[in-house]
Design an enzyme around this catalytic site. Structure first.
Site, mmCIF file in Angstrom:
data_model
loop_
_atom_site.group_PDB
_atom_site.id
_atom_site.type_symbol
_atom_site.label_atom_id
_atom_site.label_comp_id
_atom_site.label_asym_id
_atom_site.label_seq_id
_atom_site.Cartn_x
_atom_site.Cartn_y
_atom_site.Cartn_z
ATOM 1 N N SER A 68 -0.368 57.124 45.713
ATOM 2 C CA SER A 68 0.185 55.865 45.067
ATOM 3 C C SER A 68 1.003 55.937 43.690
ATOM 4 O O SER A 68 1.870 55.462 43.453
ATOM 5 C CB SER A 68 -0.627 54.728 45.227
ATOM 6 O OG SER A 68 -1.741 54.781 44.399
ATOM 7 N N ARG A 77 -11.225 55.686 34.237
ATOM 8 C CA ARG A 77 -11.227 54.425 34.959
ATOM 9 C C ARG A 77 -12.218 53.780 34.657
ATOM 10 O O ARG A 77 -12.150 52.400 34.503
ATOM 11 C CB ARG A 77 -11.306 54.906 36.545
ATOM 12 C CG ARG A 77 -10.349 55.690 37.041
ATOM 13 C CD ARG A 77 -9.002 55.044 37.508
ATOM 14 N NE ARG A 77 -7.714 55.866 37.367
ATOM 15 C CZ ARG A 77 -7.302 56.951 38.011
ATOM 16 N NH1 ARG A 77 -7.975 57.043 39.243
ATOM 17 N NH2 ARG A 77 -6.398 57.324 37.843
ATOM 18 N N ARG A 106 -5.704 54.883 43.438
ATOM 19 C CA ARG A 106 -5.456 53.736 42.568
ATOM 20 C C ARG A 106 -5.171 52.288 43.156
ATOM 21 O O ARG A 106 -5.835 51.359 43.279
ATOM 22 C CB ARG A 106 -4.713 53.634 41.499
ATOM 23 C CG ARG A 106 -5.286 54.399 40.358
ATOM 24 C CD ARG A 106 -4.121 55.087 39.343
ATOM 25 N NE ARG A 106 -3.693 56.359 40.126
ATOM 26 C CZ ARG A 106 -2.797 56.960 39.275
ATOM 27 N NH1 ARG A 106 -2.050 56.558 38.050
ATOM 28 N NH2 ARG A 106 -1.971 57.729 39.917
ATOM 29 N N GLU A 114 -0.424 68.542 48.469
ATOM 30 C CA GLU A 114 -0.012 67.542 47.642
ATOM 31 C C GLU A 114 1.082 68.087 46.415
ATOM 32 O O GLU A 114 0.395 68.465 45.331
ATOM 33 C CB GLU A 114 -1.261 66.659 47.026
ATOM 34 C CG GLU A 114 -0.610 65.619 46.055
ATOM 35 C CD GLU A 114 -1.839 64.725 45.513
ATOM 36 O OE1 GLU A 114 -2.928 65.219 45.804
ATOM 37 O OE2 GLU A 114 -1.711 63.948 45.058
ATOM 38 N N LYS A 151 1.197 65.406 51.216
ATOM 39 C CA LYS A 151 0.794 64.214 50.801
ATOM 40 C C LYS A 151 1.841 64.298 49.232
ATOM 41 O O LYS A 151 1.594 64.852 48.351
ATOM 42 C CB LYS A 151 -0.701 64.266 50.070
ATOM 43 C CG LYS A 151 -0.940 63.047 49.252
ATOM 44 C CD LYS A 151 -2.380 63.012 48.949
ATOM 45 C CE LYS A 151 -2.755 61.953 47.801
ATOM 46 N NZ LYS A 151 -3.978 61.637 48.080
HETATM 47 P P1 13P Z 1 -3.332 57.801 43.546
HETATM 48 O O1 13P Z 1 -3.016 57.065 44.850
HETATM 49 O O2 13P Z 1 -3.993 56.962 42.663
HETATM 50 O O3 13P Z 1 -1.876 58.348 42.927
HETATM 51 O O4 13P Z 1 -4.222 59.119 43.827
HETATM 52 C C1 13P Z 1 -4.127 59.580 44.838
HETATM 53 C C2 13P Z 1 -4.463 61.163 44.687
HETATM 54 O O5 13P Z 1 -5.337 61.666 45.458
HETATM 55 C C3 13P Z 1 -3.745 61.676 43.517
HETATM 56 O O6 13P Z 1 -4.150 63.193 43.871
#
Ligand code: 13P
Length: 334
Positions: free
Chosen positions: A262, A30, A293, A175, A220
């Site tokens: 996201s 980044r 992001r 997640e 998530k």
């Molecule tokens: P993004 O929203 O950028 O996808 O990141 C969220 C996240 O925690 C990914 O593990």
């Protein structure tokens, strides 16, 4: 606080989670985009800029996912980040996986590592005040993936992580991310819907087997989207509807909340999709954001490595946080 109480506080109406847990390789990527090296000082300044956005943090953010470095770090004036977040009534969380590594075999898939020693690490994070944790599994779509073997291995690791978190009094954010860079031919909206449903079904099967208390966790997930190279162009409402249908089928009502990643959507897409999903009535769980992001893109560029740019960058971050707060209530309009 009980696990369920923490989870509910993270899902407070109109608030969501800021994912600021970019690993060292990721934050390096980044920063490289804005021609900055990833030094300890710049990482600290960047995160200080975000966490000292007090209007955004107090009003729109319920929790922040941190790296271990940030959880233990202090702002430039010596104030621990944890103290800044506590003043803003924001719950600190911690990324505990050690990253996704190539799965043995030829399928091009990944398996997330980090279970060894996790029980001891979680005890330390709990002492440092972490209220929740995150573990990300990466599911790939290509000609032969996802394989059953990979889905099961990732679901199993998520379940082992989740039960260890609960044992330590920490809410696991589970997640499983179906990533969007598949080839055009094999990653349509429907293919993503089918794979996401399959993955979630396996994840909840493993969570139950491991004895995870579903009322003390958050999910998530990815939204159901065509791959980035797909010719499929569904509308915002199609995406919202398909995403909701898949979740409705697979996510038990006992789960206290869903917070989307996201996943490379543009800032506006991530907001528009979240708002459209939240316009659907009578959902069994509250739905919000856990964006990295999509909350940070503009702020990162405006900061550009300089403390004198804090105010400008913070204004941009605050704007995105506010738009996503509206979307979390289904009240955002373009
Ligand atoms: P993004 O929203 O950028 O996808 O990141 C969220 C996240 O925690 C990914 O593990």
């Amino acid at each position: 606080m009980s696990l369920n109480a923490i989870a509910q506080k993270l899902m407070e109406p109109g608030k969501g989670i800021l994912a600021a847990d970019e690993s060292e390789p990721t934050i390096e990527k980044r920063f490289a985009k804005i021609n900055l090296p990833s030094t300890l000082e710049l990482r600290r300044d960047y995160r200080e800029m975000l966490f000292r956005s007090s209007h955004a943090m107090t009003n729109y953010i319920s929790g922040v996912i941190l790296t271990e470095e940030t959880l233990k770090q202090e702002a430039a004036d010596g104030t621990p980040f944890r103290a800044i977040l506590a003043d803003e009534d924001v719950i600190p969380g911690i990324k505990v996986d050690r990253g996704a590594f190539p799965m043995p075999g030829e399928s091009g898939e990944k398996i997330t590592e980090g279970l060894d020693g996790l029980r001891q690490r979680l005890e330390e994070y709990a002492r440092l005040g972490a209220g929740f944790a995150k573990w990300r599994a990466v599911i790939t779509i290509n000609d032969i993936a996802p394989t059953r073997n990979n889905i099961r291995a990732n679901a199993h690791a998520l379940a082992r992580y989740a039960i260890l978190c609960q044992e330590a009094g920490i809410v696991p954010v589970v997640e499983p991310e179906v990533v969007g860079d598949g080839d055009p031919g094999n990653h349509s909206l429907e293919r993503c819907a089918q794979v996401t449903g399959d993955v979630l079904e396996n994840v909840f099967k493993e969570l139950r087997l491991a004895g995870v208390d579903l009322s003390g966790m958050l999910l998530k997930p990815n939204m159901v989207l065509p791959g980035v190279n797909s010719r499929d162009r569904p509308s915002v409402d199609d995406i919202a509807q398909r995403t909701y249908e898949v979740l409705r089928e697979q996510v038990p009502a006992a789960v206290p909340g869903i917070a989307f990643l996201s996943g490379g959507q543009t800032d506006e897409e991530a907001t528009a999709h979240l708002s459209a999903i939240n316009k659907i009535q009578n959902k069994p769980w509250p739905i919000t954001f856990s964006y990295g992001r999509a909350l940070q893109n503009v702020a990162l560029r405006l900061w550009a490595g300089r403390r004198e740019n804090f105010a400008q960058a913070q204004a941009a971050f605050t704007h995105r946080a506010k738009m996503n707060s509206l979307a979390a209530s289904g009240e955002w309009t373009p």
